[in-house]
Each structure stands twice: as C-alpha cells, then as structure tokens.
Design a protein around this motif. Structure first.
Motif, short mmCIF file in Angstrom:
data_model
loop_
_atom_site.label_atom_id
_atom_site.label_comp_id
_atom_site.label_asym_id
_atom_site.label_seq_id
_atom_site.Cartn_x
_atom_site.Cartn_y
_atom_site.Cartn_z
N PHE A 60 3.15 -7.88 41.19
CA PHE A 60 3.39 -7.90 39.54
C PHE A 60 2.90 -6.60 38.73
O PHE A 60 1.88 -6.13 39.24
CB PHE A 60 2.66 -8.93 38.94
N ASP A 61 3.80 -6.05 38.11
CA ASP A 61 3.58 -4.75 37.18
C ASP A 61 3.69 -4.99 36.08
O ASP A 61 4.79 -5.63 35.27
CB ASP A 61 4.18 -3.71 37.75
N MET A 62 3.00 -4.49 34.85
CA MET A 62 3.41 -4.20 33.57
C MET A 62 3.44 -2.76 33.10
O MET A 62 2.36 -1.96 33.78
CB MET A 62 2.42 -4.93 32.80
N TYR A 63 4.26 -2.38 32.57
CA TYR A 63 4.59 -0.84 32.21
C TYR A 63 4.98 -0.54 30.62
O TYR A 63 5.48 -1.45 30.10
CB TYR A 63 5.60 -0.19 33.28
N ALA A 64 4.52 0.72 30.46
CA ALA A 64 5.30 1.18 29.10
C ALA A 64 6.29 2.34 29.65
O ALA A 64 6.08 2.78 30.55
CB ALA A 64 3.96 1.94 28.43
N ASN A 65 7.40 2.22 28.72
CA ASN A 65 8.39 2.96 29.18
C ASN A 65 8.85 3.91 28.08
O ASN A 65 8.44 3.49 26.85
CB ASN A 65 9.62 2.55 29.91
N LEU A 66 9.16 5.25 28.17
CA LEU A 66 9.60 6.22 27.18
C LEU A 66 10.89 6.92 27.69
O LEU A 66 11.20 7.54 28.65
CB LEU A 66 8.54 7.27 27.09
N LYS A 67 11.99 6.45 26.59
CA LYS A 67 13.24 7.18 26.77
C LYS A 67 12.92 8.57 25.91
O LYS A 67 12.96 8.72 24.94
CB LYS A 67 14.24 6.46 25.99
N ALA A 68 12.86 9.47 26.89
CA ALA A 68 12.73 11.01 26.26
C ALA A 68 13.93 11.63 25.82
O ALA A 68 14.00 12.43 24.85
CB ALA A 68 11.93 11.78 27.30
N ALA A 69 14.90 11.49 26.50
CA ALA A 69 16.18 11.98 26.23
C ALA A 69 17.31 11.21 26.55
O ALA A 69 17.50 10.57 27.40
CB ALA A 69 16.26 13.63 26.96
N PHE B 116 38.76 2.26 9.22
CA PHE B 116 38.89 3.55 10.10
C PHE B 116 37.97 3.50 11.08
O PHE B 116 36.67 2.90 10.74
CB PHE B 116 39.13 4.44 9.19
N THR B 117 38.30 4.11 12.14
CA THR B 117 37.36 4.25 13.25
C THR B 117 36.82 5.63 13.48
O THR B 117 37.70 6.50 13.44
CB THR B 117 37.88 3.78 14.53
N GLU B 118 35.58 5.96 13.69
CA GLU B 118 35.02 7.29 13.69
C GLU B 118 34.20 7.02 15.27
O GLU B 118 33.47 6.37 15.58
CB GLU B 118 33.88 7.49 12.58
N SER B 119 34.41 8.41 16.06
CA SER B 119 33.65 8.49 17.37
C SER B 119 32.75 9.58 17.25
O SER B 119 33.07 10.72 16.66
CB SER B 119 34.87 8.46 18.30
N SER B 120 31.49 9.61 17.84
CA SER B 120 30.87 10.63 18.01
C SER B 120 29.96 10.76 19.22
O SER B 120 29.87 9.78 20.18
CB SER B 120 29.72 10.65 16.84
N SER B 121 29.30 11.95 19.53
CA SER B 121 28.76 11.86 20.82
C SER B 121 27.45 13.05 20.56
O SER B 121 27.81 13.90 19.48
CB SER B 121 29.40 12.43 21.87
N GLY B 122 26.31 13.00 21.30
CA GLY B 122 25.54 13.97 21.14
C GLY B 122 24.07 13.53 21.95
O GLY B 122 23.80 12.56 22.29
N LEU B 123 23.36 14.79 22.12
CA LEU B 123 22.22 14.75 23.00
C LEU B 123 20.84 14.60 21.81
O LEU B 123 20.88 15.49 20.99
CB LEU B 123 22.03 16.17 23.66
N ASP B 124 20.06 13.63 22.17
CA ASP B 124 19.00 13.56 21.30
C ASP B 124 17.68 13.60 22.20
O ASP B 124 17.65 13.20 23.32
CB ASP B 124 18.85 12.17 20.49
N ALA B 125 16.59 13.56 21.40
CA ALA B 125 15.24 13.42 22.12
C ALA B 125 14.55 12.49 21.17
O ALA B 125 13.66 12.81 20.65
CB ALA B 125 14.47 14.89 22.25
N PRO B 126 14.75 11.28 21.30
CA PRO B 126 14.60 10.22 20.37
C PRO B 126 13.11 9.55 20.54
O PRO B 126 12.35 9.30 19.84
CB PRO B 126 15.37 9.02 20.62
N PHE B 127 12.41 9.70 21.80
CA PHE B 127 11.19 9.22 22.25
C PHE B 127 10.90 7.80 21.89
O PHE B 127 10.28 7.49 21.16
CB PHE B 127 10.13 10.18 21.69
N ILE B 128 11.88 7.02 22.61
CA ILE B 128 12.02 5.42 22.24
C ILE B 128 10.96 4.62 23.11
O ILE B 128 10.77 5.13 24.49
CB ILE B 128 13.44 4.96 22.35
N LEU B 129 10.01 3.99 22.55
CA LEU B 129 8.98 3.37 23.19
C LEU B 129 9.36 2.01 23.62
O LEU B 129 10.03 1.27 22.61
CB LEU B 129 7.62 3.51 22.38
N GLY B 130 9.01 1.57 24.74
CA GLY B 130 9.34 0.17 25.31
C GLY B 130 8.15 -0.56 26.12
O GLY B 130 7.21 0.34 26.46
N LEU B 131 8.15 -1.80 26.64
CA LEU B 131 7.36 -2.33 27.29
C LEU B 131 8.28 -3.18 28.25
O LEU B 131 9.38 -3.50 28.19
CB LEU B 131 6.46 -3.14 26.86
#
Length: 288
Positions: free
Chosen positions: A205-214, A231-246
């Motif tokens: 069993f493991d519990m962890y914190a995760n970080l989406k860095a890019a 109307f529909t719009e499309s987009s794309s892009g590179l981000d560094a959001p630093f999203i936290l999770g468990l």
C-alpha cells in the motif's frame, strides 16, 4: 501559453549521475565516464556523436579501443587485438565481443571476476516501469463552469521509478481525454509530465502526492454567440500549471495494483474556478 520557459526546461531536464574524470590521452584532454572499475577499467565518452571506449590498466596506461575502416572499406577490429593482449582471453571468445558499451562491460566484468575474487561489478541503475489505465469523473476545476457540470474522463499513465535507490520518488507521463457532453461542450486532450512522492510507502500500500509540472493541452470549445448561433474554437498550448493531487496504490497481485486518485485539487499557476474541485479516478496499474 503560460510560463513556456519553465515547461520547456522541465521537459528536457533529466536526473543522471556519472563518475566523470578528465584524462590526458595522446595530447588530447578527454572527460570520460567510468563504466567498469577493477584490474582493467572501462572508460567511455561521446565525442562528435560517436562513442569512444578506453581501457585503463593498473599501471595507469590508457588504450583506446578502435574499429576503423581500412582501404578495402572493411572494419579492422583493432579493439579485439587489444582486448586479447590485455586479458589473454582466447581470441575465439574475444571475437564474440562487439564494440558496444553492453558487450565491453560484460566482457571486462567477467575478466575482472576471473582474476580478482573480491571484484564486485558496479551495480547498474535499473529503472522500473509501470502502465496504468484509469477513468473517472471531473467538474473541470480549471475551466469556467458556472453550472458545475461534471463529465467523465479516461486515460493512461507511464511511471518510471527506481525502487532500490529512490523508493519514494518517481516521474510520470500522463495522457488524459475529457469528452464533451450536451450540457458542457468542452473537449480536452492533455499530455503531462509530473512527479510523485510517496509519503506512505509500505509493501502492499502506498499513498503519494503528485505534481503535474508541465502539460500540453488540445482543447475544443463550443459556444453560442449573441445571435444564438453555435461556433467552435480550438486551441492548444504548453503550460506549467503545477497541478497538485493525491493518490493511493493498493497491491492486488504481485505486479498489479488498484489505483485511486484525486487528480486535480489545486493549481499553483493557473486559475482555479471550482469552489470544490472534484476530479476522482480509479484504475489498474501493471509493473514491468
């Protein structure tokens, strides 16, 4: 695109450690990696996109292993003569050695073991790999969602780790797809690079914190204009959001685990829209 420089650096940063030393060889200063250390050492580097290999003897002499082409365009395989003269191993066995890091390492490890009973081959860093498939439910906490609509999502994740040296740490590559619905017409495909830290690390069993860095996002949004037309719009892009999770891993079998994740709790560098972010997933993970 937010913080593109940070994201680019994260994508191209690696964590590799080598034993590097500068040597003076035939009026040439070379920085070499030590691959095998014993009665005979194996040294190597990459120069002009080509691998170069060297043998260092106990007396400190360094000989390069060469395999040049002669006038007939055939490889001369000089390195085999050098290996045979330094080790006295029968040429029949030396002939099977290719000029590659793997073959040379195995050959010299075997030789060093044969002449020194106390020789221990340098332990190679072995990365473990796992593949996870998951699905879940989200209320899109980082997208404007006034009516708090929820949709499903699913995806896959590859995780790289070293249980012996860094048992609590890993990096992951995540692919996630969020389809749109009649109520919430926002479709998202996301590729992400991240880091996990296991603050609880037990046998099953493991519990962890995760970080989406890019992340790299492909989004398609359908909206209604002032005339009531869609109307529909499309987009794309590179981000560094630093999203936290468990998350948690629960071992089911020797190489298979149940994963439970709360992916998107908070983002440091992008807007958080949901009062209570809901982004839960479950799936299965297999180690290789």
């Amino acid at each position: 695109m937010r913080h593109p420089l940070i994201a680019a650096l994260l994508f191209f940063t690696c964590f590799t450690f080598f034993a590097q030393t500068d040597y003076q060889i035939d009026n040439e200063t070379l920085t070499l990696e030590t691959e095998v250390e014993g009665k005979l050492d194996l040294l190597w580097n990459v120069s002009d996109k080509k691998f170069r290999y060297f043998i260092k003897t106990e007396s400190g002499d360094i000989v390069e292993l060469l395999n040049t082409r002669g006038e007939d365009k055939r490889y001369q395989e000089q390195y085999k003569t050098v290996l045979q003269s330094l080790t006295s191993v029968p040429m029949k066995k030396v002939d099977k050695v290719n000029l590659t890091l793997f073959d040379l390492r195995e050959f010299l490890n075997d030789y060093n073991k044969s002449v020194d009973p106390n020789f221990n081959a340098k332990e190679r860093t072995k990365l473990g790999t796992s593949l996870a498939l998951f699905g879940g439910m989200t209320n899109h906490p980082f997208v404007e969602n006034p009516t708090d609509e929820t949709t499903t999502f699913f995806g896959a994740e590859i995780e790289l780790f070293n249980k012996k040296k860094l048992p609590r740490h890993s990096i992951f590559f995540n692919l996630r797809y969020e389809p749109d619905t009649n109520e919430f017409k926002h479709q998202l495909t996301q590729l992400s690079l991240g880091y996990k830290f296991k603050f609880l690390n037990f046998n099953g069993f493991d519990m962890y914190a995760n970080l989406k860095a890019a992340t790299f996002n492909f989004a398609r949004i359908t909206q209604i204009d002032e005339n009531g037309m869609e109307f529909t719009e499309s987009s794309s892009g590179l981000d560094a959001p630093f999203i936290l999770g468990l998350g948690a891993d629960i071992r089911l079998f020797k190489k298979i685990s149940l994963i439970l994740d709360y992916h998107h709790i908070y983002a440091v560098l992008i807007d958080n829209y949901a009062d209570f972010p809901m982004d839960f997933a479950a799936g299965l993970k297999m180690e290789f």
